[in-house]
Design a protein around this motif. Structure first.
Motif, PDB file in Angstrom:
ATOM      1  N   LEU A 286      -1.396  -0.372  -6.105  1.00  0.00           N
ATOM      2  CA  LEU A 286      -0.232   0.108  -4.958  1.00  0.00           C
ATOM      3  C   LEU A 286      -0.760  -0.251  -3.378  1.00  0.00           C
ATOM      4  O   LEU A 286      -1.730   0.000  -2.962  1.00  0.00           O
ATOM      5  CB  LEU A 286      -0.441   1.388  -4.742  1.00  0.00           C
ATOM      6  CG  LEU A 286       0.459   2.263  -3.841  1.00  0.00           C
ATOM      7  CD1 LEU A 286       1.921   2.214  -4.365  1.00  0.00           C
ATOM      8  CD2 LEU A 286       0.005   3.596  -3.739  1.00  0.00           C
ATOM      9  N   PRO A 287       0.183  -1.112  -2.925  1.00  0.00           N
ATOM     10  CA  PRO A 287      -0.109  -1.374  -1.327  1.00  0.00           C
ATOM     11  C   PRO A 287       0.044  -0.131  -0.906  1.00  0.00           C
ATOM     12  O   PRO A 287       1.055   0.770  -0.887  1.00  0.00           O
ATOM     13  CB  PRO A 287       1.180  -2.423  -1.152  1.00  0.00           C
ATOM     14  CG  PRO A 287       1.751  -2.834  -2.269  1.00  0.00           C
ATOM     15  CD  PRO A 287       1.394  -1.611  -3.312  1.00  0.00           C
ATOM     16  N   ASN A 288      -0.930   0.166   0.063  1.00  0.00           N
ATOM     17  CA  ASN A 288      -0.820   1.534   0.730  1.00  0.00           C
ATOM     18  C   ASN A 288      -0.718   1.359   2.022  1.00  0.00           C
ATOM     19  O   ASN A 288      -1.838   1.048   2.845  1.00  0.00           O
ATOM     20  CB  ASN A 288      -2.171   2.173   0.322  1.00  0.00           C
ATOM     21  CG  ASN A 288      -2.175   3.764   0.660  1.00  0.00           C
ATOM     22  OD1 ASN A 288      -1.738   3.992   1.814  1.00  0.00           O
ATOM     23  ND2 ASN A 288      -2.705   4.483  -0.184  1.00  0.00           N
ATOM     24  N   THR A 289       0.475   1.869   2.735  1.00  0.00           N
ATOM     25  CA  THR A 289       0.703   1.733   4.069  1.00  0.00           C
ATOM     26  C   THR A 289      -0.039   3.005   4.828  1.00  0.00           C
ATOM     27  O   THR A 289      -0.538   3.025   6.032  1.00  0.00           O
ATOM     28  CB  THR A 289       2.153   1.814   4.410  1.00  0.00           C
ATOM     29  OG1 THR A 289       2.783   1.179   3.465  1.00  0.00           O
ATOM     30  CG2 THR A 289       2.584   0.917   5.623  1.00  0.00           C
ATOM     31  N   GLY A 290      -0.091   3.963   4.084  1.00  0.00           N
ATOM     32  CA  GLY A 290      -0.743   5.353   4.532  1.00  0.00           C
ATOM     33  C   GLY A 290      -1.948   4.776   5.394  1.00  0.00           C
ATOM     34  O   GLY A 290      -2.414   5.157   6.391  1.00  0.00           O
TER      35      GLY A 290
ATOM     36  N   ARG B 272       0.452   5.673  -8.899  1.00  0.00           N
ATOM     37  CA  ARG B 272      -0.082   6.829  -7.762  1.00  0.00           C
ATOM     38  C   ARG B 272      -1.140   7.626  -8.611  1.00  0.00           C
ATOM     39  O   ARG B 272      -1.275   8.834  -7.953  1.00  0.00           O
ATOM     40  CB  ARG B 272       0.995   7.343  -7.238  1.00  0.00           C
ATOM     41  CG  ARG B 272       1.930   6.330  -6.295  1.00  0.00           C
ATOM     42  CD  ARG B 272       2.781   6.937  -5.696  1.00  0.00           C
ATOM     43  NE  ARG B 272       3.588   5.937  -4.879  1.00  0.00           N
ATOM     44  CZ  ARG B 272       4.986   5.164  -5.458  1.00  0.00           C
ATOM     45  NH1 ARG B 272       5.097   5.416  -6.556  1.00  0.00           N
ATOM     46  NH2 ARG B 272       5.196   4.468  -4.564  1.00  0.00           N
TER      47      ARG B 272
ATOM     48  N   ARG C 156       5.718  -4.678 -13.845  1.00  0.00           N
ATOM     49  CA  ARG C 156       4.958  -4.145 -12.498  1.00  0.00           C
ATOM     50  C   ARG C 156       5.472  -3.083 -12.058  1.00  0.00           C
ATOM     51  O   ARG C 156       6.747  -2.566 -11.966  1.00  0.00           O
ATOM     52  CB  ARG C 156       5.046  -5.244 -11.525  1.00  0.00           C
ATOM     53  CG  ARG C 156       4.010  -5.039 -10.167  1.00  0.00           C
ATOM     54  CD  ARG C 156       4.765  -5.719  -8.978  1.00  0.00           C
ATOM     55  NE  ARG C 156       6.096  -5.074  -8.711  1.00  0.00           N
ATOM     56  CZ  ARG C 156       6.311  -3.944  -8.162  1.00  0.00           C
ATOM     57  NH1 ARG C 156       5.405  -3.212  -8.049  1.00  0.00           N
ATOM     58  NH2 ARG C 156       7.629  -3.725  -8.107  1.00  0.00           N
ATOM     59  N   TRP C 157       4.717  -2.090 -11.675  1.00  0.00           N
ATOM     60  CA  TRP C 157       4.950  -0.708 -11.094  1.00  0.00           C
ATOM     61  C   TRP C 157       3.830  -0.348 -10.184  1.00  0.00           C
ATOM     62  O   TRP C 157       2.650  -0.731 -10.375  1.00  0.00           O
ATOM     63  CB  TRP C 157       5.321   0.446 -12.070  1.00  0.00           C
ATOM     64  CG  TRP C 157       4.393   0.557 -13.099  1.00  0.00           C
ATOM     65  CD1 TRP C 157       3.884  -0.389 -14.223  1.00  0.00           C
ATOM     66  CD2 TRP C 157       3.280   1.484 -13.304  1.00  0.00           C
ATOM     67  NE1 TRP C 157       2.775   0.044 -15.101  1.00  0.00           N
ATOM     68  CE2 TRP C 157       2.433   1.302 -14.495  1.00  0.00           C
ATOM     69  CE3 TRP C 157       3.190   2.521 -12.541  1.00  0.00           C
ATOM     70  CZ2 TRP C 157       1.598   2.145 -14.704  1.00  0.00           C
ATOM     71  CZ3 TRP C 157       2.068   3.519 -13.106  1.00  0.00           C
ATOM     72  CH2 TRP C 157       1.041   3.057 -13.996  1.00  0.00           C
ATOM     73  N   SER C 158       3.999   0.718  -9.280  1.00  0.00           N
ATOM     74  CA  SER C 158       3.359   1.271  -8.406  1.00  0.00           C
ATOM     75  C   SER C 158       2.554   2.381  -8.914  1.00  0.00           C
ATOM     76  O   SER C 158       3.256   3.491  -9.047  1.00  0.00           O
ATOM     77  CB  SER C 158       3.826   1.516  -6.874  1.00  0.00           C
ATOM     78  OG  SER C 158       4.205   0.189  -6.541  1.00  0.00           O
TER      79      SER C 158
ATOM     80  N   SER D 228      13.830   6.907  -3.555  1.00  0.00           N
ATOM     81  CA  SER D 228      12.509   6.794  -3.869  1.00  0.00           C
ATOM     82  C   SER D 228      11.732   8.045  -3.695  1.00  0.00           C
ATOM     83  O   SER D 228      10.866   8.278  -4.506  1.00  0.00           O
ATOM     84  CB  SER D 228      11.998   5.378  -3.091  1.00  0.00           C
ATOM     85  OG  SER D 228      10.707   5.483  -2.913  1.00  0.00           O
TER      86      SER D 228
ATOM     87  N   PHE E 288      -5.169   7.799  -3.851  1.00  0.00           N
ATOM     88  CA  PHE E 288      -4.718   8.206  -5.039  1.00  0.00           C
ATOM     89  C   PHE E 288      -5.673   8.017  -6.300  1.00  0.00           C
ATOM     90  O   PHE E 288      -5.399   7.900  -7.278  1.00  0.00           O
ATOM     91  CB  PHE E 288      -3.342   7.230  -5.635  1.00  0.00           C
ATOM     92  CG  PHE E 288      -2.356   7.322  -4.675  1.00  0.00           C
ATOM     93  CD1 PHE E 288      -1.385   8.447  -4.890  1.00  0.00           C
ATOM     94  CD2 PHE E 288      -1.912   6.435  -3.676  1.00  0.00           C
ATOM     95  CE1 PHE E 288      -0.188   8.565  -4.003  1.00  0.00           C
ATOM     96  CE2 PHE E 288      -1.035   6.661  -3.018  1.00  0.00           C
ATOM     97  CZ  PHE E 288      -0.204   7.751  -2.969  1.00  0.00           C
TER      98      PHE E 288
ATOM     99  N   ASN F 240      -2.087   9.655  -0.384  1.00  0.00           N
ATOM    100  CA  ASN F 240      -2.092   8.255   0.157  1.00  0.00           C
ATOM    101  C   ASN F 240      -3.430   8.158   0.718  1.00  0.00           C
ATOM    102  O   ASN F 240      -4.090   7.018   0.667  1.00  0.00           O
ATOM    103  CB  ASN F 240      -1.164   7.991   1.224  1.00  0.00           C
ATOM    104  CG  ASN F 240       0.081   7.652   0.743  1.00  0.00           C
ATOM    105  OD1 ASN F 240       0.496   6.401   0.278  1.00  0.00           O
ATOM    106  ND2 ASN F 240       1.266   8.621   0.557  1.00  0.00           N
TER     107      ASN F 240
END
Ligand SMILES: Cc1cc2nc3c(=O)[nH]c(=O)nc-3n(C[C@H](O)[C@H](O)[C@H](O)COP(=O)(O)O)c2cc1C
Length: 187
Positions: free
Chosen positions: A171-175, A23, A19-21, A103, A132, A128
């Motif tokens: 990707l969880p996106n907090t932006g 972008r 697993r990876w994010s 990071s 992406f 963000n």
């Protein structure tokens, strides 16, 4: 983990390790039936008293472009005057601060942004709000009255092993969460 199904353990370990994010996305739409299957699996997530507090809106087709445009234009208008529903962390210290910085450097290095190039790093950060280039976005909301418990449940919902299949590519996106539109307390 179960000794009765070692092949399943191995499969799960492999999925989690991979697993990876992401972008940067290709624009290909995920077939609707596949999306429904994945969301049905995610629905098995545990939650406080089984309240299943998450409400999920998934964009498809034209919807994602309308959302992307509206989000990016709202983010531009709002600038650094952020008004998130969930307060931003007050500060990062020690090892957490170090990891956060590391990071950031890794991300900028990976996309060719030189240290100190504020213009380029701002452009990268703005991605963000353009999601992406993702072909879909899931907007997940919870009832404000349920407070942090519902937010915690939602974290489990997005990260639960059945979602591993999705999380490999998402990707969880907090932006996006930081840029909620202005509204009244009751809306
Ligand atoms: C709740 C949550 C919110 C996140 N928000 C963002 C975000 O807004 N933008 C972003 O680029 N990455 C975001 N991430 C991804 C993290 O930066 C990423 O998980 C972390 O750097 C570890 O990298 P990896 O997922 O590739 O292992 C978020 C992750 C989580 C769990």
């Amino acid at each position: 983990m179960t000794a009765r199904h070692p092949e399943l353990d191995q499969l799960l370990e492999g999925l989690v390790a991979e697993r990876w994010s992401c972008r940067a996305y290709r624009g290909d739409q995920v077939p609707h039936d596949k999306m429904v299957r994945l969301l049905t699996l995610a629905q098995r997530a545990p939650s406080w008293c089984n309240t299943q507090p998450w409400e999920v809106i998934v964009t498809e087709g034209e919807g994602i472009e309308r959302f992307r445009t509206a989000l990016a234009s709202h983010a531009k208008e709002q600038g650094s005057d952020l008004t998130p529903d969930i307060p931003m962390p007050q500060q990062y210290k020690g090892v957490h601060l170090e990891r956060r910085r590391e990071s950031g450097w890794q991300l900028y290095e990976a996309v060719g942004v030189a240290r100190g190039d504020r213009g380029a790093s701002a452009r990268q950060a703005f991605k963000n709000f353009e999601l992406f280039g993702a072909p879909h976005a899931a907007v997940i909301t919870v009832d404000v009255d349920q407070g942090p418990y519902a937010v915690l449940d939602t974290g489990v919902y997005v990260a639960k092993p059945p979602l591993t299949k999705v999380c490999l590519f998402t990707l969880p996106n907090t932006g996006a969460a930081m840029t909620r539109p202005a509204r009244t307390a009751n809306s």
